[in-house]
Design an enzyme around this catalytic site. Sequence first.
Site, PDB file in Angstrom:
ATOM      1  N   HIS A 126       3.014 114.272 141.384  1.00  0.00           N
ATOM      2  CA  HIS A 126       2.969 114.608 139.962  1.00  0.00           C
ATOM      3  C   HIS A 126       2.067 113.639 139.209  1.00  0.00           C
ATOM      4  O   HIS A 126       2.085 112.430 139.452  1.00  0.00           O
ATOM      5  CB  HIS A 126       4.388 114.543 139.384  1.00  0.00           C
ATOM      6  N   CYS A 133      -0.615 119.737 136.614  1.00  0.00           N
ATOM      7  CA  CYS A 133      -0.493 118.467 135.903  1.00  0.00           C
ATOM      8  C   CYS A 133      -1.747 117.608 136.061  1.00  0.00           C
ATOM      9  O   CYS A 133      -2.053 116.784 135.202  1.00  0.00           O
ATOM     10  CB  CYS A 133       0.746 117.707 136.373  1.00  0.00           C
TER      11      CYS A 133
END
Length: 776
Positions: free
Chosen positions: A731, A312
């Site tokens: 994340h 990510c």
Amino acid sequence: MACPHLESLGTGLSPPKPFQSVYREDCTQCFDSIDESAGLDVCLQCFNGGCAGDRGHNKLHAGLWQHPLALNIRRTRKAVVRDEPPAKMSKLAIAAETDEDRYDTALAAKCLECNTHLDAADPRLAHVIDGILKANTFARKEEVKAWEQELTSCEHILLMQQHSPRKIEQGELGHCTACDLRENLWLCLDCGNLGCGRKQMGGVDGNSHALSHSNESGHGVAVKLGSITPEGTADVYCYRCDDERIDENLGQHLAHWGIMLAERQKTEKSLTEMQIEQNLKWDFSMTTEDGKELKPLLGPGLTGLMNLGNSCYLASIVQCLFDMPSFRDRYYRPSDSPPVTQEPAADLETQLRKVADGLISGRYSRPDDIPGAESSVTHQKGLAPAMLKHLIGRGHEEFSTMRQQDAFELLQHLFKLITRSQHQGDLKDPTVPFRFVLEQRLQCVGCHKVRYSTNEQDSIFIDVPLEKLPRSEEYADGAADKYKPVTLKECLDNLTAAEKVDLTCSACGSKQGFTKQSLFKTFPDVLVVNARKMAVVNWVPIKVDVPVIVPDEQFSLDEYLSKGQQPSEELLPEEPQAQAAAFVPDATAIAQLEAMGFPRNRCEKALHATGNLDANAAMEWLFAHMEDADIDAPLDLGGQGAASGAGADPEKIEMLGAMGFEAAHAKKALRETGGDVERAVEWLFNHPDDKDMASDEEPKAKDPAGSATLPANFQLQSIVCHKGTSIHAGHYVAFIRKQLEGEGSRWVLFNDEKVVEAYDVDEMRKFAYVYFFKRA
């Protein structure tokens, strides 16, 4: 009629070797894949993947390299059959469902030049086709592997001398020898001591007695008892390396203490499983306050990127960059022919154009309709940037792994690769609009003489002030501290404020010190700001979530423009060579750099290169020179710097001449790359026609980066946000301001493959890590 190409080439065809990449998932020059109606043609000679649809990259490859024979692979999604409620799945369970379970696959051998089908059962083809289907694809075959760390052994395991063997009674395995904890227990493989581990993610308790034992005894290797499986896998940790490891002889080492693998049962989550579970918890909300799923968006510029496993950080940076005009203009070339290269997957230009086409064209921004699926909201499948990820990570210690990485460090690395690549004609370096000049002003408190120095940069770091809010009854037990919001202006004021530094003046001998201030000499078209929000908890640096208030409308940076030397100011004399040799790095700056994890040699080198004034400028220099061959060499002040003197090194010029490069061309290459021969070779291959400098000429002065023209008004265009207590876990997502057809300007959330209209934009400010501001 027999195919003449099969007749002439058939006997020479062979299956892919273990070291060869097989591109049988998507085209190497675009994101058309085996899921398209025309499928993908895999070359039977070199195993390149070429799309078989309207773009015809299969025929382009066949014509350029005379590789006419191909295997067409086409697959269609099977309907989902649900006869019972689905079980809750975890990332670790992904491998349970195979491609055979999800897809129907059709195969066809053919000759692209004859435009005819071939018999796939032909003995000359069958073994090659079978080898293609069985070989590992370029992308990782099992998604779950992307979540596992790439572990190795170490010298402390390989050279371990275990103490006299004994059988550890089961009762002793019940709790830590230094406390009463009965979980998170680690067995020292050296001596058999049992100690509790550190407190871990997910509420697992620990008092670090295993670590204390290692510090006191010098024993390095321990295994987590609850993680041992009969198959011989377990969490093995080397405290001396301070990292997870693999013990190839774990069964033998455990048997030394009377523990038999066949009798063990895994009773606790492994460190990898806990990290996965924790990373999943850091996801950004995809629902509104009333529980409705956010509205998916489709169209040009609204294409998601599939998570390849902890990727990510890559997806968020790439989305922000290809939203910028300079990257769109440079790499989105729908009317241009693809670059000519025999290995498209290994060519940076090809892969950046592929990503640009995938993200910007809208060709792949379509719902991932799964027959029989039960969902009210259908997201995109997303594009898998596996080739780009592999290419930019090749040879890099961190980016070549599947571990989570720092998004800002990736940005710096990508800028370096792009700047070094070839840009000719109307193809301009897309990183140029990000560059500007920061000016440092040093003034003696005693004699008031000044010195100005400049540093070209493509980003700035801002330290975010941390002020904890008072805890109240609203806090739940164990809840994280909350911090007072700060404004972007406060951060910029701190960055550009004058500060006192302890230096002795070479002009007047005063020891009263200097004032130091950094201001912009020029402004870029795109200003990248990295927000550092770090606190130290129990001697461990962690990232905290501090809201930074940034105006949504345009704002001015005029006040941060340097006025330069004034008529009334007298310059300090240049430092004599003898004093330069006795270089003493600024104590405060070097302490800040070392606290960030940079080795001492690198810190000194960076401070010397940037005037010994500012840890911020030194850090910028470090990020730009991470891959220099001599980055870890001690600072050498005995002669000229690499950038000025190394280019004229006759030995290096002779070395390049032996490779067939002209002396003038070689000298310019060495100048352009700071005297690094390896980088000079790369530059020479990328600039074959750039021979405009004679060997006895000095480098031509270039215009300063950026512009000092006022007004300098900027507006927030995109943000890379991060949830998690460490930049190497958690994340990343991107929020980008987009012009949506019929709706005007809207914030859009790019959460890997999910592209949705952003809901709580104010909430994202708390997690902002990298800002992209566009000059109005």
